[in-house]
Design a protein around this motif. Structure first.
Motif, PDB file in Angstrom:
ATOM      1  N   MET A   1      34.779  26.648  61.070  1.00 23.59           N
ATOM      2  CA  MET A   1      35.797  27.363  60.299  1.00 23.59           C
ATOM      3  C   MET A   1      35.174  27.881  58.999  1.00 23.59           C
ATOM      4  O   MET A   1      34.397  27.180  58.356  1.00 23.59           O
ATOM      5  CB  MET A   1      36.926  26.387  59.980  1.00 23.59           C
ATOM      6  CG  MET A   1      37.912  26.884  58.959  1.00 23.59           C
ATOM      7  SD  MET A   1      39.165  25.612  58.661  1.00 23.59           S
ATOM      8  CE  MET A   1      40.017  26.328  57.295  1.00 23.59           C
ATOM      9  N   LYS A   2      35.546  29.095  58.666  1.00 18.55           N
ATOM     10  CA  LYS A   2      35.068  29.665  57.415  1.00 18.55           C
ATOM     11  C   LYS A   2      36.275  29.820  56.486  1.00 18.55           C
ATOM     12  O   LYS A   2      37.345  30.259  56.937  1.00 18.55           O
ATOM     13  CB  LYS A   2      34.454  31.036  57.717  1.00 18.55           C
ATOM     14  CG  LYS A   2      33.758  31.670  56.540  1.00 18.55           C
ATOM     15  CD  LYS A   2      33.036  32.941  56.993  1.00 18.55           C
ATOM     16  CE  LYS A   2      32.269  33.594  55.855  1.00 18.55           C
ATOM     17  NZ  LYS A   2      33.097  34.012  54.729  1.00 18.55           N
ATOM     18  N   ILE A   3      36.127  29.422  55.238  1.00 21.92           N
ATOM     19  CA  ILE A   3      37.257  29.577  54.315  1.00 21.92           C
ATOM     20  C   ILE A   3      37.110  30.897  53.560  1.00 21.92           C
ATOM     21  O   ILE A   3      36.138  31.107  52.848  1.00 21.92           O
ATOM     22  CB  ILE A   3      37.328  28.379  53.336  1.00 21.92           C
ATOM     23  CG1 ILE A   3      37.659  27.109  54.134  1.00 21.92           C
ATOM     24  CG2 ILE A   3      38.371  28.636  52.246  1.00 21.92           C
ATOM     25  CD1 ILE A   3      37.886  25.869  53.303  1.00 21.92           C
ATOM     26  N   ASN A   4      38.074  31.761  53.782  1.00 18.17           N
ATOM     27  CA  ASN A   4      38.057  33.062  53.093  1.00 18.17           C
ATOM     28  C   ASN A   4      38.921  33.051  51.840  1.00 18.17           C
ATOM     29  O   ASN A   4      38.580  33.666  50.841  1.00 18.17           O
ATOM     30  CB  ASN A   4      38.540  34.161  54.048  1.00 18.17           C
ATOM     31  CG  ASN A   4      37.616  34.295  55.246  1.00 18.17           C
ATOM     32  OD1 ASN A   4      36.399  34.340  55.088  1.00 18.17           O
ATOM     33  ND2 ASN A   4      38.180  34.310  56.444  1.00 18.17           N
ATOM     34  N   THR A   5      40.056  32.374  51.936  1.00 20.95           N
ATOM     35  CA  THR A   5      40.929  32.294  50.764  1.00 20.95           C
ATOM     36  C   THR A   5      41.420  30.864  50.593  1.00 20.95           C
ATOM     37  O   THR A   5      41.687  30.161  51.571  1.00 20.95           O
ATOM     38  CB  THR A   5      42.168  33.213  50.905  1.00 20.95           C
ATOM     39  OG1 THR A   5      42.857  32.869  52.109  1.00 20.95           O
ATOM     40  CG2 THR A   5      41.771  34.675  50.929  1.00 20.95           C
ATOM     41  N   ALA A   6      41.520  30.434  49.347  1.00 25.34           N
ATOM     42  CA  ALA A   6      42.015  29.091  49.031  1.00 25.34           C
ATOM     43  C   ALA A   6      42.821  29.202  47.751  1.00 25.34           C
ATOM     44  O   ALA A   6      42.287  29.601  46.711  1.00 25.34           O
ATOM     45  CB  ALA A   6      40.843  28.135  48.856  1.00 25.34           C
ATOM     46  N   LYS A   7      44.119  28.870  47.872  1.00 23.10           N
ATOM     47  CA  LYS A   7      44.972  29.013  46.691  1.00 23.10           C
ATOM     48  C   LYS A   7      45.807  27.767  46.472  1.00 23.10           C
ATOM     49  O   LYS A   7      46.354  27.198  47.429  1.00 23.10           O
ATOM     50  CB  LYS A   7      45.926  30.197  46.892  1.00 23.10           C
ATOM     51  CG  LYS A   7      45.214  31.524  46.848  1.00 23.10           C
ATOM     52  CD  LYS A   7      46.195  32.674  47.013  1.00 23.10           C
ATOM     53  CE  LYS A   7      45.431  33.955  47.226  1.00 23.10           C
ATOM     54  NZ  LYS A   7      45.980  34.785  48.274  1.00 23.10           N
ATOM     55  N   PHE A   8      45.918  27.374  45.201  1.00 19.79           N
ATOM     56  CA  PHE A   8      46.826  26.269  44.861  1.00 19.79           C
ATOM     57  C   PHE A   8      48.255  26.712  45.140  1.00 19.79           C
ATOM     58  O   PHE A   8      48.638  27.826  44.788  1.00 19.79           O
ATOM     59  CB  PHE A   8      46.657  25.905  43.383  1.00 19.79           C
ATOM     60  CG  PHE A   8      47.700  24.941  42.908  1.00 19.79           C
ATOM     61  CD1 PHE A   8      47.666  23.615  43.304  1.00 19.79           C
ATOM     62  CD2 PHE A   8      48.728  25.365  42.079  1.00 19.79           C
ATOM     63  CE1 PHE A   8      48.648  22.716  42.880  1.00 19.79           C
ATOM     64  CE2 PHE A   8      49.709  24.476  41.644  1.00 19.79           C
ATOM     65  CZ  PHE A   8      49.664  23.149  42.048  1.00 19.79           C
ATOM     66  N   CYS A  44      35.963  24.734  49.565  1.00 23.75           N
ATOM     67  CA  CYS A  44      36.692  26.000  49.425  1.00 23.75           C
ATOM     68  C   CYS A  44      35.850  27.080  48.753  1.00 23.75           C
ATOM     69  O   CYS A  44      36.223  28.257  48.785  1.00 23.75           O
ATOM     70  CB  CYS A  44      37.973  25.784  48.618  1.00 23.75           C
ATOM     71  SG  CYS A  44      39.133  24.698  49.459  1.00 23.75           S
ATOM     72  N   GLY A  45      34.745  26.680  48.142  1.00 25.93           N
ATOM     73  CA  GLY A  45      33.914  27.649  47.448  1.00 25.93           C
ATOM     74  C   GLY A  45      34.585  28.208  46.208  1.00 25.93           C
ATOM     75  O   GLY A  45      34.321  29.336  45.806  1.00 25.93           O
ATOM     76  N   VAL A  46      35.471  27.411  45.622  1.00 25.49           N
ATOM     77  CA  VAL A  46      36.168  27.831  44.398  1.00 25.49           C
ATOM     78  C   VAL A  46      35.946  26.758  43.344  1.00 25.49           C
ATOM     79  O   VAL A  46      36.226  25.579  43.585  1.00 25.49           O
ATOM     80  CB  VAL A  46      37.686  27.999  44.632  1.00 25.49           C
ATOM     81  CG1 VAL A  46      38.385  28.451  43.360  1.00 25.49           C
ATOM     82  CG2 VAL A  46      37.957  28.970  45.763  1.00 25.49           C
ATOM     83  N   HIS A  64      49.208  20.632  47.045  1.00 26.42           N
ATOM     84  CA  HIS A  64      48.981  21.432  48.256  1.00 26.42           C
ATOM     85  C   HIS A  64      48.218  22.719  47.950  1.00 26.42           C
ATOM     86  O   HIS A  64      48.542  23.408  46.980  1.00 26.42           O
ATOM     87  CB  HIS A  64      50.324  21.821  48.891  1.00 26.42           C
ATOM     88  CG  HIS A  64      50.802  20.848  49.914  1.00 26.42           C
ATOM     89  ND1 HIS A  64      51.460  19.697  49.577  1.00 26.42           N
ATOM     90  CD2 HIS A  64      50.697  20.846  51.271  1.00 26.42           C
ATOM     91  CE1 HIS A  64      51.747  19.024  50.686  1.00 26.42           C
ATOM     92  NE2 HIS A  64      51.297  19.703  51.724  1.00 26.42           N
ATOM     93  N   PHE A  65      47.260  23.023  48.802  1.00 26.53           N
ATOM     94  CA  PHE A  65      46.506  24.281  48.722  1.00 26.53           C
ATOM     95  C   PHE A  65      46.655  25.005  50.058  1.00 26.53           C
ATOM     96  O   PHE A  65      46.670  24.347  51.117  1.00 26.53           O
ATOM     97  CB  PHE A  65      45.024  24.002  48.464  1.00 26.53           C
ATOM     98  CG  PHE A  65      44.783  23.207  47.205  1.00 26.53           C
ATOM     99  CD1 PHE A  65      44.601  23.846  45.984  1.00 26.53           C
ATOM    100  CD2 PHE A  65      44.774  21.818  47.230  1.00 26.53           C
ATOM    101  CE1 PHE A  65      44.397  23.112  44.824  1.00 26.53           C
ATOM    102  CE2 PHE A  65      44.582  21.074  46.068  1.00 26.53           C
ATOM    103  CZ  PHE A  65      44.391  21.730  44.862  1.00 26.53           C
ATOM    104  N   VAL A  66      46.758  26.313  49.996  1.00 28.19           N
ATOM    105  CA  VAL A  66      46.829  27.103  51.231  1.00 28.19           C
ATOM    106  C   VAL A  66      45.444  27.685  51.500  1.00 28.19           C
ATOM    107  O   VAL A  66      44.860  28.355  50.644  1.00 28.19           O
ATOM    108  CB  VAL A  66      47.850  28.249  51.120  1.00 28.19           C
ATOM    109  CG1 VAL A  66      47.908  29.025  52.436  1.00 28.19           C
ATOM    110  CG2 VAL A  66      49.218  27.716  50.757  1.00 28.19           C
ATOM    111  N   ILE A  67      44.945  27.412  52.687  1.00 25.31           N
ATOM    112  CA  ILE A  67      43.608  27.863  53.078  1.00 25.31           C
ATOM    113  C   ILE A  67      43.755  28.934  54.161  1.00 25.31           C
ATOM    114  O   ILE A  67      44.427  28.704  55.185  1.00 25.31           O
ATOM    115  CB  ILE A  67      42.796  26.666  53.646  1.00 25.31           C
ATOM    116  CG1 ILE A  67      42.825  25.465  52.685  1.00 25.31           C
ATOM    117  CG2 ILE A  67      41.377  27.073  53.995  1.00 25.31           C
ATOM    118  CD1 ILE A  67      42.248  25.701  51.322  1.00 25.31           C
TER     119      ILE A  67
END
Ligand code: GDP
Length: 195
Positions: A1-8, A44-46, A64-67
C-alpha cells in the motif's frame, strides 16, 4: 500500500463519537515515549501529523486520521504509568478499553514496544489480553536504529523466546525505525494485505 494522502480527522474522548466505521482501521498503541507519533508520521510521510506525545491534551484522546480517503489510522492513548499493584485492566483508561473491545472495523492493532528493551511485563500482559479478547494485533519494535544488527537480532530472539513461553504461534513482529524509515515498506505492505 502506498499512502498518498493522510489527514487528521478528529480527536475524541468517547468511543460513540468516533467516526462511523466506514473504513478499515489500523490503530497504534504503546507506552508513552515508545515512538508512536514518530512511527505514524514516518508511515504517512508527513512530519507533524501525529503530534509528539508531549503535546498537552492529545495523549489522552483517540485521534483518527484518514489515509487515502479509504482507511483510518488511529493514534490511541498510551499505557503503562500505573502503580505496580494495579492490574493491567485498571491501568487502561476506560476509553482505550472501550475502543479496543467495541470498534468493529479494527483490522489490526499495532502494539509498539521499544526494540532496545527486553519484553516488559506490562506489554506481555497486554498481548495476552489482546489474544484473549480476540483483538487482531501485531508487534512493532521501535527505535531499532539505536542497536547494532547483532544487538537487534539478539533482542528479537529474546523477545520471541519470552513470548513462546505463552504462545504457540507468534503474532507478526515488525522491526522499525522512524529515524531511518526501517520497516516502512513492510508495515505498509502488511496493512495493504489485510485491508
Ligand atoms: P510517543 O510518545 O510514543 O508518541 O513517542 P514519540 O514519537 O514522541 O518519540 C519519543 C522520543 O523518541 C522522541 O524523542 C523521538 O525523537 C524518539 N524516537 C522516536 N522514534 C525513534 C526512532 O525510530 N529512532 C530514534 N533514534 N529515536 C526515535
Amino acid at each position: 500500500m502506498k499512502i498518498n494522502t493522510a489527514k487528521f480527522l478528529i480527536s475524541n474522548t468517547d468511543i460513540e463519537k468516533c467516526p462511523k466505521d466506514y473504513f478499515p482501521e489500523f490503530a497504534f498503541i504503546g507506552r508513552s515515549n515508545v515512538g508512536k507519533s514518530s512511527l505514524i508520521n514516518m508511515l504517512c510521510g508527513v512530519k507533524n501529523l501525529a503530534k509528539a506525545s508531549s503535546t498537552p491534551g492529545r495523549t489522552r484522546l483517540i485521534n483518527h486520521f484518514v489515509i487515502n480517503s479509504n482507511t483510518f489510522f488511529v493514534d490511541l492513548p498510551g499505557y503503562g504509568y500505573a502503580k505496580a499493584s494495579h492490574t493491567l485492566i485498571e491501568q487502561f483508561q476506560k476509553l482505550t478499553l472501550d475502543y479496543l473491545l467495541k470498534r468493529k472495523n479494527l483490522a489490526c492493532l499495532f502494539a509498539l514496544i521499544d526494540g532496545r528493551l527486553p519484553l516488559q511485563p506490562i506489554d506481555d500482559d497486554f498481548f495476552t489480553w489482546c489474544a484473549k479478547k480476540k483483538i487482531p494485533f501485531a508487534i512493532v519494535l521501535t527505535k531499532c536504529d539505536k542497536l547494532t544488527k547483532n544487538e537487534l537480532n539478539k533482542n528479537i530472539r529474546a523477545i520471541e523466546n519470552a513470548l513462546y513461553v505463552k504462545w504457540q504461534e507468534l503474532p507478526p513482529i515488525f522491526i522499525t525505525s522512524a529515524t531511518n524509515k526501517i520497516g516502512k515498506d513492510d508495515l505498509l505492505e502488511y496493512i495493504g494485505s489485510i485491508k
